[in-house]
Design a protein around this motif. Structure first.
Motif, PDB file in Angstrom:
ATOM      1  N   ASN A  86      32.839 -46.608  39.742  1.00 53.57           N
ATOM      2  CA  ASN A  86      33.422 -45.318  39.376  1.00 53.57           C
ATOM      3  C   ASN A  86      34.859 -45.408  38.884  1.00 53.57           C
ATOM      4  OD1 ASN A  86      31.073 -43.846  40.104  1.00 53.57           O
ATOM      5  ND2 ASN A  86      31.631 -44.089  42.245  1.00 53.57           N
ATOM      6  N   VAL A  87      35.395 -46.620  38.772  1.00 52.60           N
ATOM      7  CA  VAL A  87      36.777 -46.813  38.318  1.00 52.60           C
ATOM      8  C   VAL A  87      36.881 -46.460  36.837  1.00 52.60           C
ATOM      9  CG1 VAL A  87      38.549 -48.567  37.897  1.00 52.60           C
ATOM     10  CG2 VAL A  87      37.323 -48.547  40.057  1.00 52.60           C
ATOM     11  N   THR A  88      37.949 -45.771  36.498  1.00 57.49           N
ATOM     12  CA  THR A  88      38.183 -45.376  35.104  1.00 57.49           C
ATOM     13  C   THR A  88      39.375 -46.141  34.538  1.00 57.49           C
ATOM     14  OG1 THR A  88      39.756 -43.638  35.695  1.00 57.49           O
ATOM     15  CG2 THR A  88      37.396 -43.021  35.629  1.00 57.49           C
ATOM     16  N   GLY A  89      39.580 -46.009  33.259  1.00 55.41           N
ATOM     17  CA  GLY A  89      40.764 -46.585  32.625  1.00 55.41           C
ATOM     18  C   GLY A  89      42.033 -45.995  33.221  1.00 55.41           C
ATOM     19  N   ARG A  90      41.992 -44.735  33.569  1.00 50.99           N
ATOM     20  CA  ARG A  90      43.143 -44.075  34.199  1.00 50.99           C
ATOM     21  C   ARG A  90      43.468 -44.750  35.534  1.00 50.99           C
ATOM     22  NH1 ARG A  90      41.561 -38.981  33.598  1.00 50.99           N
ATOM     23  NH2 ARG A  90      42.758 -38.760  31.708  1.00 50.99           N
ATOM     24  N   ASP A  91      42.428 -45.072  36.303  1.00 46.66           N
ATOM     25  CA  ASP A  91      42.628 -45.776  37.572  1.00 46.66           C
ATOM     26  C   ASP A  91      43.233 -47.159  37.333  1.00 46.66           C
ATOM     27  OD1 ASP A  91      41.471 -43.745  39.219  1.00 46.66           O
ATOM     28  OD2 ASP A  91      39.472 -44.505  38.715  1.00 46.66           O
ATOM     29  N   PHE A  92      42.734 -47.848  36.326  1.00 43.12           N
ATOM     30  CA  PHE A  92      43.243 -49.177  35.992  1.00 43.12           C
ATOM     31  C   PHE A  92      44.735 -49.113  35.680  1.00 43.12           C
ATOM     32  CE2 PHE A  92      44.209 -52.764  33.340  1.00 43.12           C
ATOM     33  CZ  PHE A  92      43.361 -53.796  33.740  1.00 43.12           C
ATOM     34  N   LEU A  93      45.111 -48.180  34.832  1.00 48.96           N
ATOM     35  CA  LEU A  93      46.518 -48.052  34.434  1.00 48.96           C
ATOM     36  C   LEU A  93      47.404 -47.634  35.601  1.00 48.96           C
ATOM     37  CD1 LEU A  93      46.004 -46.393  30.949  1.00 48.96           C
ATOM     38  CD2 LEU A  93      46.662 -48.765  31.419  1.00 48.96           C
ATOM     39  N   ALA A  94      46.919 -46.734  36.436  1.00 48.63           N
ATOM     40  CA  ALA A  94      47.696 -46.314  37.605  1.00 48.63           C
ATOM     41  C   ALA A  94      47.885 -47.482  38.570  1.00 48.63           C
ATOM     42  CB  ALA A  94      47.014 -45.144  38.306  1.00 48.63           C
ATOM     43  N   ALA A  95      46.838 -48.279  38.762  1.00 52.22           N
ATOM     44  CA  ALA A  95      46.943 -49.447  39.643  1.00 52.22           C
ATOM     45  C   ALA A  95      47.907 -50.469  39.046  1.00 52.22           C
ATOM     46  CB  ALA A  95      45.567 -50.062  39.866  1.00 52.22           C
ATOM     47  N   GLU A  96      47.895 -50.610  37.730  1.00 48.42           N
ATOM     48  CA  GLU A  96      48.846 -51.528  37.081  1.00 48.42           C
ATOM     49  C   GLU A  96      50.278 -51.050  37.311  1.00 48.42           C
ATOM     50  OE1 GLU A  96      49.971 -53.647  32.854  1.00 48.42           O
ATOM     51  OE2 GLU A  96      48.620 -51.925  32.800  1.00 48.42           O
ATOM     52  N   ARG A  97      50.526 -49.753  37.110  1.00 49.58           N
ATOM     53  CA  ARG A  97      51.873 -49.212  37.335  1.00 49.58           C
ATOM     54  C   ARG A  97      52.335 -49.472  38.764  1.00 49.58           C
ATOM     55  NH1 ARG A  97      50.092 -45.143  34.003  1.00 49.58           N
ATOM     56  NH2 ARG A  97      49.351 -43.886  35.728  1.00 49.58           N
ATOM     57  N   GLU A  98      51.449 -49.215  39.709  1.00 48.97           N
ATOM     58  CA  GLU A  98      51.803 -49.402  41.111  1.00 48.97           C
ATOM     59  C   GLU A  98      52.100 -50.873  41.419  1.00 48.97           C
ATOM     60  OE1 GLU A  98      49.897 -48.596  45.509  1.00 48.97           O
ATOM     61  OE2 GLU A  98      49.277 -47.309  43.842  1.00 48.97           O
ATOM     62  N   ALA A  99      51.268 -51.772  40.914  1.00 49.76           N
ATOM     63  CA  ALA A  99      51.492 -53.204  41.142  1.00 49.76           C
ATOM     64  C   ALA A  99      52.802 -53.652  40.502  1.00 49.76           C
ATOM     65  CB  ALA A  99      50.318 -54.017  40.592  1.00 49.76           C
ATOM     66  N   ARG A 100      53.083 -53.160  39.322  1.00 55.83           N
ATOM     67  CA  ARG A 100      54.346 -53.524  38.638  1.00 55.83           C
ATOM     68  C   ARG A 100      55.544 -52.975  39.423  1.00 55.83           C
ATOM     69  NH1 ARG A 100      52.727 -57.640  35.535  1.00 55.83           N
ATOM     70  NH2 ARG A 100      51.423 -57.007  33.783  1.00 55.83           N
ATOM     71  N   GLN A 101      55.422 -51.781  39.963  1.00 52.33           N
ATOM     72  CA  GLN A 101      56.502 -51.208  40.767  1.00 52.33           C
ATOM     73  C   GLN A 101      56.741 -52.022  42.029  1.00 52.33           C
ATOM     74  OE1 GLN A 101      55.233 -47.146  41.307  1.00 52.33           O
ATOM     75  NE2 GLN A 101      56.105 -46.493  39.356  1.00 52.33           N
TER      76      GLN A 101
END
Length: 80
Positions: free
Chosen positions: A12-27
């Protein structure tokens, strides 16, 4: 957290989830060139998919933690 539902949650993961997880990991300071290879990103993405705090996944016993990472990695890089 039910580790048996990882595959279902990831479906159920979306591209939006992917990008949000990337932002969080980068932060969090992750500088991995290919974010999909980052363990921090992978557990962040899984936490979003399973609707649990990242800390719940980080707190898993090492054997379970590595197994979880393996499942996320297989999901991200499966060639169909």
């Amino acid at each position: 957290m039910d580790l048996n539902n990882i595959d279902k949650a990831l479906q159920n993961v979306t591209g939006r989830d992917f990008l949000a997880a990337e932002r969080e990991a980068r932060q969090q300071g992750d500088q991995t060139l290919s974010i999909a290879l980052s363990s921090q990103f992978q557990i962040t993405l899984l936490a979003r998919a399973m609707k649990v705090p990242v800390e719940d996944i980080e707190a898993l016993p090492i054997k379970d933690f590595v197994q979880v990472l393996s499942k996320v990695n297989a999901f991200l890089f499966a060639q169909e």
